[in-house]
Enzyme design. Sequence first.
Site, PDB file in Angstrom:
ATOM      1  N   ARG A  24       0.825  -1.214   0.000  1.00 20.86           N
ATOM      2  CA  ARG A  24       0.000   0.000   0.000  1.00 20.86           C
ATOM      3  C   ARG A  24       0.856   1.259   0.000  1.00 20.86           C
ATOM      4  O   ARG A  24       0.393   2.322  -0.399  1.00 20.86           O
ATOM      5  CB  ARG A  24      -0.992   0.000   1.175  1.00 20.86           C
ATOM      6  CG  ARG A  24      -2.156  -0.978   0.938  1.00 20.86           C
ATOM      7  CD  ARG A  24      -3.261  -0.794   1.968  1.00 20.86           C
ATOM      8  NE  ARG A  24      -2.762  -0.950   3.310  1.00 20.86           N
ATOM      9  CZ  ARG A  24      -2.788  -2.077   4.012  1.00 20.86           C
ATOM     10  NH1 ARG A  24      -3.301  -3.174   3.500  1.00 20.86           N
ATOM     11  NH2 ARG A  24      -2.305  -2.117   5.229  1.00 20.86           N
TER      12      ARG A  24
ATOM     13  N   GLU B 276       4.182 -10.051  15.915  1.00 18.97           N
ATOM     14  CA  GLU B 276       3.578 -10.581  17.135  1.00 18.97           C
ATOM     15  C   GLU B 276       3.864 -12.081  17.240  1.00 18.97           C
ATOM     16  O   GLU B 276       4.253 -12.590  18.280  1.00 18.97           O
ATOM     17  CB  GLU B 276       2.068 -10.308  17.106  1.00 18.97           C
ATOM     18  CG  GLU B 276       1.421 -10.457  18.469  1.00 18.97           C
ATOM     19  CD  GLU B 276      -0.091 -10.265  18.387  1.00 18.97           C
ATOM     20  OE1 GLU B 276      -0.748 -10.536  19.391  1.00 18.97           O
ATOM     21  OE2 GLU B 276      -0.594  -9.855  17.318  1.00 18.97           O
TER      22      GLU B 276
END
Lengths: 174, 174
Positions: free
Chosen positions: A61, A98
């Site tokens: 993006r 994570e």
Amino acid sequence: MSIQEIESTIRDIPDFPKKGIIFKDITPLLQSREIFAEVIEKLCEPYRENIPDYIVAVESRGFIFGSPMALSLGCGIVPVRKKGKLPYKTFEETYDLEYGTATVEMHVDALKPSDRVVVVDDLLATGGTAAAAVKLIERFSAEILGLEFLIELCFLKGRKALEKYRVSSLIKVD
Amino acid sequence: MSIQEIESTIRDIPDFPKKGIIFKDITPLLQSREIFAEVIEKLCEPYRENIPDYIVAVESRGFIFGSPMALSLGCGIVPVRKKGKLPYKTFEETYDLEYGTATVEMHVDALKPSDRVVVVDDLLATGGTAAAAVKLIERFSAEILGLEFLIELCFLKGRKALEKYRVSSLIKVD
């Protein structure tokens, strides 16, 4: 056009990509030619008097915002891509997610030490990707004029990973 | 600037992503601000008198060309993305690859039947991705003004999959 008007075109999608995450969907923003053009103008504004040599745009993006910024500012584009996408010799940086890790790459001939660049991505979250992009650029000894993001998730404190540099974002989410 | 000058900035990388493939590396083209700006101008030229409502840009190198085209033409952008990337409800199309299949998606609210669009990607190879993008756009009954590619690998005959539409490419590789 106010930042509130721009922000109103961003759609919250709950539980994407997983439970508990509210995803910021920028596709309605991209559908509005007026808002899109204004966003590119605002992202370019700090560099109008100090044109960089390159926009370093982060896949994927970041390409949507970085590439028109390069056109508008009259500079080149250097992509930072996920591992395995760039075809020539690369430098790579691995960073923690994570769960697990991710790796981004730049071509070894992407920059020279005299180059002045602006890093662009749509979202500043934990700052892991942006910090990896910064480390890659530092390997070339190129100068980072700043990092520009459309949206900053301030509660994730991504700026802390980038504190040596000018960081700005158009839309701040607390 | 001639097409030959543009073409001279594209670098052939043998055996990427696998043995026997010659990959067309566009990163040197993107590094040149003059060449990049000229490429965007040439890609936009057929639509200057007939501005589309949207550039439909195909992930992810299609974003690099489609997004500045949207800025230059003054239209919006609609992304076609690989499965699992778009956060809202989607339509999807699956197409065959040499080994296996791939799926691309568009948001269900991306287009209206009255919309006129131009599809943009960097490379026309077998045409599988572009044909899938066309099928997605046809589900909205939107009008496709044309498909624009930077590079066409003519020997793969990708145009055959798109023969209902205007297809053009700046650089033709025989």
